[in-house]
Every structure is written in structure tokens, then in C-alpha cells.
Design a protein around this motif. Structure first.
Motif, PDB file in Angstrom:
ATOM      1  N   LEU A 180       1.831  -3.618  -2.866  1.00 16.99           N
ATOM      2  CA  LEU A 180       2.753  -2.857  -2.023  1.00 16.99           C
ATOM      3  C   LEU A 180       2.004  -2.166  -0.884  1.00 16.99           C
ATOM      4  O   LEU A 180       2.470  -2.137   0.263  1.00 16.99           O
ATOM      5  CB  LEU A 180       3.508  -1.822  -2.860  1.00 16.99           C
ATOM      6  CG  LEU A 180       4.528  -2.367  -3.859  1.00 16.99           C
ATOM      7  CD1 LEU A 180       5.075  -1.232  -4.720  1.00 16.99           C
ATOM      8  CD2 LEU A 180       5.673  -3.067  -3.132  1.00 16.99           C
ATOM      9  N   ALA A 184       2.384  -2.977   3.219  1.00 14.11           N
ATOM     10  CA  ALA A 184       2.716  -1.936   4.200  1.00 14.11           C
ATOM     11  C   ALA A 184       1.659  -1.852   5.296  1.00 14.11           C
ATOM     12  O   ALA A 184       1.977  -1.601   6.465  1.00 14.11           O
ATOM     13  CB  ALA A 184       2.869  -0.588   3.500  1.00 14.11           C
ATOM     14  N   ASN A 189       3.808  -0.493   8.542  1.00 12.98           N
ATOM     15  CA  ASN A 189       5.014   0.278   8.244  1.00 12.98           C
ATOM     16  C   ASN A 189       4.601   1.722   7.947  1.00 12.98           C
ATOM     17  O   ASN A 189       4.273   2.064   6.809  1.00 12.98           O
ATOM     18  CB  ASN A 189       5.738  -0.349   7.052  1.00 12.98           C
ATOM     19  CG  ASN A 189       7.086   0.287   6.783  1.00 12.98           C
ATOM     20  OD1 ASN A 189       7.304   1.462   7.070  1.00 12.98           O
ATOM     21  ND2 ASN A 189       7.989  -0.488   6.216  1.00 12.98           N
ATOM     22  N   GLU A 192       6.562   3.823   5.231  1.00 14.22           N
ATOM     23  CA  GLU A 192       6.258   3.326   3.895  1.00 14.22           C
ATOM     24  C   GLU A 192       4.846   3.720   3.474  1.00 14.22           C
ATOM     25  O   GLU A 192       4.604   4.123   2.329  1.00 14.22           O
ATOM     26  CB  GLU A 192       6.419   1.810   3.863  1.00 14.22           C
ATOM     27  CG  GLU A 192       6.319   1.200   2.478  1.00 14.22           C
ATOM     28  CD  GLU A 192       7.524   1.491   1.609  1.00 14.22           C
ATOM     29  OE1 GLU A 192       7.397   1.341   0.375  1.00 14.22           O
ATOM     30  OE2 GLU A 192       8.574   1.878   2.141  1.00 14.22           O
ATOM     31  N   ASP A 195       4.716   7.388   2.529  1.00 17.62           N
ATOM     32  CA  ASP A 195       5.334   7.635   1.228  1.00 17.62           C
ATOM     33  C   ASP A 195       4.428   7.192   0.088  1.00 17.62           C
ATOM     34  O   ASP A 195       4.563   7.669  -1.038  1.00 17.62           O
ATOM     35  CB  ASP A 195       6.677   6.905   1.134  1.00 17.62           C
ATOM     36  CG  ASP A 195       7.490   7.361  -0.061  1.00 17.62           C
ATOM     37  OD1 ASP A 195       7.754   8.575  -0.168  1.00 17.62           O
ATOM     38  OD2 ASP A 195       7.848   6.515  -0.896  1.00 17.62           O
ATOM     39  N   MET A 196       3.480   6.274   0.366  1.00 20.24           N
ATOM     40  CA  MET A 196       2.537   5.824  -0.648  1.00 20.24           C
ATOM     41  C   MET A 196       1.337   6.759  -0.793  1.00 20.24           C
ATOM     42  O   MET A 196       0.477   6.527  -1.649  1.00 20.24           O
ATOM     43  CB  MET A 196       2.046   4.417  -0.323  1.00 20.24           C
ATOM     44  CG  MET A 196       3.105   3.347  -0.467  1.00 20.24           C
ATOM     45  SD  MET A 196       2.449   1.703  -0.084  1.00 20.24           S
ATOM     46  CE  MET A 196       3.911   0.711  -0.302  1.00 20.24           C
ATOM     47  N   ARG A 284      -0.211   6.317  -6.167  1.00 22.42           N
ATOM     48  CA  ARG A 284      -0.262   6.587  -4.732  1.00 22.42           C
ATOM     49  C   ARG A 284      -1.701   6.877  -4.317  1.00 22.42           C
ATOM     50  O   ARG A 284      -2.546   7.261  -5.132  1.00 22.42           O
ATOM     51  CB  ARG A 284       0.656   7.761  -4.369  1.00 22.42           C
ATOM     52  CG  ARG A 284       2.122   7.501  -4.750  1.00 22.42           C
ATOM     53  CD  ARG A 284       3.006   8.713  -4.502  1.00 22.42           C
ATOM     54  NE  ARG A 284       4.277   8.569  -5.173  1.00 22.42           N
ATOM     55  CZ  ARG A 284       5.383   8.080  -4.612  1.00 22.42           C
ATOM     56  NH1 ARG A 284       5.358   7.683  -3.344  1.00 22.42           N
ATOM     57  NH2 ARG A 284       6.508   7.983  -5.298  1.00 22.42           N
TER      58      ARG A 284
END
Length: 292
Positions: A180, A184, A189, A192, A195-196, A284
Motif C-alpha cells: 500500500l 501511494a 498520492n 494517502e 494518512d499512512m 504506519r
């Protein structure tokens, strides 16, 4: 002056009623009803982001499990930012109390909204606690990390969100975080990617420490250029490193942080490693170390 004394009394009791929950772990699977943002701030952000926005603290209230600082929003509302003595640099609790139009909505609710609206939006609470001495009603949700308080007219008077062990340790799928993250990066992105990030992420690049340096909502709207460049810049970025090298993965255990994953680039010319730890249901990014 009398108004603030009354508010301070209410604050103290509201804190006492919830601090026990702060260190509890739920036995269920990962809870999707958790909330991590209140009035633009995010749980586990660095405390240093608070005062540049809210100004100096009006008062500090010290408990056994939490230390809380009170900040004015306006004449009729204040915000409380709490931290655990175990984690003195991170926000572990956020509380908004009073009546104001200056605060961001919480799950569609604003301070002053009626109790019936809260039930319509959030559902019935698991417990309703009446505090007759203060003339307030508390909504408690067993599977959520927030509580609501209503005044004698059944108007929303206070919202509190808090950190739990589950928030810091449980994940939905421990195997998909790296793919993921790579996707991104390749897609560049930015929302995104941000947010990670763990709210207390740090990027160590050439003697400089890059971090989320303002309330999370503001940082997403206007991210630091150096921070973004370190992730997806055209030169000397995480993106450029993963274009040419696949990392070696191993587990890492850190005191007071938990079990995470480290991705090392032994032959990399740009990066040394990227570290992931759990937060709010997924792994994360916690640290990114560039080569000096």
C-alpha cells in the motif's frame, strides 16, 4: 472569572471519569468505531504542535494516569490536551468543552447540538451516566474511544477522545502495509501517504528532523514542502529509492511502542531504513532514516 472556575470543576470530574479507560485494551477484534481526530488535532501527534495554534495553557491538571493542559477556544469554550507520563511528548487525549462555532464538527456533531441528534448520528450509548451534582449526562460507548457529555438542557457540552492499547497495537491485515505504501509513492498520492504516517512520524534527512509540525488537519491541507519532497521528490527521496531497490524486511520491538517492521536498504544510496508500527488499525510509517 466565575465562569472559568465552574468549567475547571467540570473538567476535573470529566477527566477522572475517563482516565481509567486510557490504558485499557479491548478483547474484541479491531474496532472500526475508533476516532483519532478532534478539532483538527490527531491523537499521538507531538504536543509541540498545540501552543503555536491555541496559545499558552490556562492551567495544568495532573492526575496519576494523565496530565492535562487547558487552552481557550473563546470566552465560552476550551480545549483540553492530555498526555500520559509514559509518553510525555505525545497527545493521548483530546477534549472539547463549552459552546462555540469555532470548532470543527465531530462525526456531524457540534457543541450545543441536542441529545436526540447525537443518538440519531451515533446510535444509542451502551451506558448513560447521570451526574446530578453537576447536572450533566455522560454517554459511554463500550467499543469506542470517545465519550460525550450533555448539559442540563440535553445539549452537547463536551466531547473527549482518548488513546487505548488497542488503538496502538491492533491491525486489520499485517501483511499489506508495504505494498500500500509503495503504491501511494508511485502514484504520488499525497493524502494517502500522509494518512499512512503515524502522527508522530519522524524523517531523518541530512541532519534535519522532519515531522508533522502543525495540527494534522492543517498539515494535510498545507503539508511541509521538505516533508513531501523527502517522500516523493524527483531526487533523493523514498520514491527514488524504491524505484531501484527492494528492501530486506525484519521485525522490530521497541519499548513502549510495540512490535513493528523495519525495511532496510543495505545497498541503497538514498535510504538506510523505513520503520512501521501499528496505529489505528494498520501499520504506519514511524521513522524514515536517510543515509548521511
Amino acid at each position: 472569572m466565575l465562569r472559568y472556575i465552574l468549567k475547571k470543576s467540570q473538567l476535573s470530574i470529566f477527566l477522572v471519569s475517563t482516565t481509567v479507560i486510557l490504558l485499557c485494551a479491548y478483547s474484541s477484534s479491531w474496532a472500526t468505531n475508533f476516532e483519532i481526530d478532534l478539532n483538527g488535532f490527531r491523537l499521538q501527534q507531538f504536543l509541540s504542535v498545540v501552543e503555536p495554534v491555541l496559545g499558552p495553557s490556562l492551567e495544568t491538571i495532573e492526575g496519576e494516569q494523565i496530565i492535562a493542559n487547558v487552552y481557550p477556544i473563546d470566552d465560552d469554550a476550551f480545549m483540553v490536551v492530555g498526555h500520559s507520563p509514559m509518553f510525555p511528548n505525545n497527545i493521548s487525549m483530546l477534549q472539547l468543552t463549552g459552546k462555540t462555532d469555532k470548532a470543527f464538527p465531530f462525526k456531524g456533531l457540534k457543541l450545543g447540538d441536542g441529545m436526540s441528534k447525537a443518538v440519531n448520528l451515533l446510535g444509542e450509548p451502551d451506558r448513560v451516566q447521570q451526574d446530578t451534582a453537576r447536572g450533566v449526562t455522560n454517554f459511554v460507548f463500550e467499543d469506542r474511544n470517545y465519550t460525550l457529555e450533555f448539559d442540563g438542557q440535553d445539549r452537547l457540552h463536551s466531547i473527549q477522545i482518548f488513546t487505548t492499547a488497542e488503538l496502538m497495537t491492533e491491525v486489520d491485515d499485517p501483511s499489506n502495509h508495504w505494498n500500500l505504501f509503495k503504491d501511494a509513492l508511485v502514484e504520488k498520492n499525497i493524502p494517502e501517504l500522509l494518512d499512512m504516517m503515524k502522527p508522530d512520524v519522524e524523517i531523518y534527512k541530512w541532519g534535519e528532523v522532519l515531522a508533522i509540525s502543525k495540527p494534522f488537519k492543517k498539515f494535510v491541507a498545507d503539508p511541509d514542502k521538505k516533508f513531501i519532497s523527502a517522500l516523493i521528490g524527483s531526487n533523493f527521496s523514498v520514491f527514488k529509492q524504491i524505484e531501484t531497490d527492494e528492501p530486506e524486511m525484519s521485525m522490530r520491538i521497541a519499548e513502549n511502542v510495540g512490535v513493528g517492521f523495519v525495511y532496510k536498504f543495505p545497498n541503497g544510496k538514498i535510504l538506510d531504513e523505513i520503520v512501521f508500527f501499528p496505529f489505528n488499525g494498520q501499520y504506519r510509517v514511524y521513522e524514515i532514516q536517510f543515509r548521511e
